[in-house]
Design a protein around this motif. Structure first.
Motif: not given
Length: 458
Positions: A43-44, A145-147, A223-224, A228-229
């Motif tokens: 999802i993110g 990868q960073a996300i 926060l998490l 992922i909106k």
């Protein structure tokens, strides 16, 4: 007849009631969705602004590549004009002659030009555009990868928060039970009132610890989900995650081999390599300004006209003409040319562009070198943290075993009056700290492995 209708209505009512009760629980269950770590990452990646921007950049580079290919194709241009004229003209080249005429003109030309040689400018632009598209793809991969790593880090923090809450709840439950027992023993005179007061203070402290731990868990979940909106936090539940505390494999045994692997496979390193090549091709493209350009040109030209009337010195002089359509559009001839141009002095325009391109190339080299140094230092630090996490896991195992044994011994002594309440309280506090330290060591081990994989580019 009325009895049959009444019975039918009752049956319909029973069916409606049954459907309501049958669909009620299902709709309630469907409102809550369980999200695993993989779900959050998926999802993110779909919702991330950075990924969307990287995809847009990739599309732009793709469009630029198509444009670079188009420079090798011939162009095709159509120009035309239609005019109507009429009036008197006095011609005095020889004998004075008065011409009075009205008519139409139609001019058009269809031309095409193809570049045969322009100092390799188009070829350099094509190579740079091809490399830019590949670099954009690598940047998109690294952004993903960073996300994914950022989401994983937050998810693991939630796993740790849950364990701390679990230990805090168990600790508060033990203190609450002991407080109730001490209250009964104090009422019958078997224990001192000071022990009860001390236990009540300990219970309050344990309750405060649990409240703070639960609040941190809630905030980290928010926060998490924000990362992922997802705004409707009450409709989602995060799944549990088993602890992966096994050491890394043999391919991680040598830190220098890990660094070499990272420099070979990380997308941002590959992108940086391409940026160096792009800068080199851009210099070659600007240097093309020093060279001549050769173009092949060709086309069709038509200059047609049709007179409606013609009078010379007052005498009607309009003779036979071709039909209007052929007179306006049929006067076609072709032309082809080979043109050579060489800008011998362009007021230092080419020299300036080459100098600026070399500066950009130097900056790309500096960034590439800094990236290599950063990767090396990051991996070395992460590797040291991983080795420390291994030691912390072993130490925490020993610590929780010793703390549990000590608590059971002190609790047994306290129950028979051979230990003070302070000793029991200290033993319980040490046990809670040992449990929290063990959870932190386990999650830290999982996180350190993820950090190393991220620095490698996996």
């Amino acid at each position: 007849m009325l009895d049959k209708l009444s019975m039918r209505n009752r049956n319909i009512f029973k069916i409606i009631v049954a459907l309501v009760f049958a669909t009620g629980p299902c709709s309630g269950q469907d409102t809550t969705q369980v999200l695993t770590l993989e779900d959050c990452i998926r999802i993110g990646l779909d919702q991330s602004t950075q990924v969307l921007l990287s995809k847009d950049s990739l599309q732009i580079s793709g469009a630029a590549l198509i444009g670079a290919y188009g420079n090798f194709l011939p162009n095709l241009a159509l120009n035309g004009n239609y005019g109507y004229n009429g009036g008197k003209n006095l011609l005095t080249v020889t004998n004075p002659t008065l011409v009075n005429s009205t008519g139409m003109t139609m001019n058009y030309q269809l031309t095409s030009t193809i570049n045969l040689f322009n100092g390799l400018s188009d070829y350099s632009a094509l190579k740079a555009a091809t490399l830019s598209k590949s670099a954009s793809e690598l940047n998109l991969e690294r952004s993903k990868q960073a996300i994914a790593f950022d989401i994983t880090q937050t998810f693991l923090q939630i796993i740790l928060d849950r364990r701390v809450v679990k230990f805090g709840r168990e600790n508060l439950e033990a203190s609450t039970k002991r407080e109730a027992l001490l209250k009964e023993l104090t009422n019958v005179g078997r224990n001192a009132l000071s022990d009860l007061y001390q236990q009540q203070a300990e219970t309050s402290s344990d309750k405060l610890f649990l409240i703070q731990s639960e609040q941190k868990l809630k905030n980290d979940i928010i926060l998490l989900l924000r990362k992922i909106k997802i705004s409707q936090t009450e409709k989602y539940v995060l799944a549990e995650m088993s602890a992966d505390t096994l050491p890394l494999g043999a391919e991680y045994a040598n830190v220098q081999d890990v660094i070499t692997q990272a420099l070979q496979q990380r997308p941002d390193v590959k992108s940086s390599d391409l940026r160096l090549k792009i800068a080199d091709w851009q210099i070659k493209g600007f240097r093309s300004g020093y060279l001549p350009k050769l173009n092949l040109e060709g086309g069709m030209v038509s200059n047609g006209g049709y007179l409606n009337s013609l009078s010379i010195n007052g005498n009607e002089s309009l003779g036979p003409q071709e039909p209007v359509g052929k007179a306006l559009f049929g006067q076609v001839y072709g032309e082809i040319a080979l043109s050579l141009s060489w800008n011998i002095f362009d007021r230092l325009y080419t020299k300036t562009n080459v100098a600026i391109a070399k500066i950009y190339q130097h900056n790309a080299v500096l960034y590439h070198d800094d990236l290599a140094v950063q990767i090396s230092s990051d991996i070395k630090q992460a590797y040291n943290d991983y080795l420390a996490a291994l030691q912390q896991m072993e130490t925490s195992r020993q610590g929780i075993f010793a703390a549990l044994q000590a608590f059971e011994v002190v609790q047994g002594k306290y129950n028979v009056g051979q230990a003070t309440f302070v000793e029991l309280s200290n033993a319980q506090t040490v046990l809670l700290q040992a449990e929290v330290s063990k959870a932190q060591a386990d999650v830290s081990m999982m996180l350190q492995k993820k950090i190393i994989d991220f620095y490698i580019g996996r």
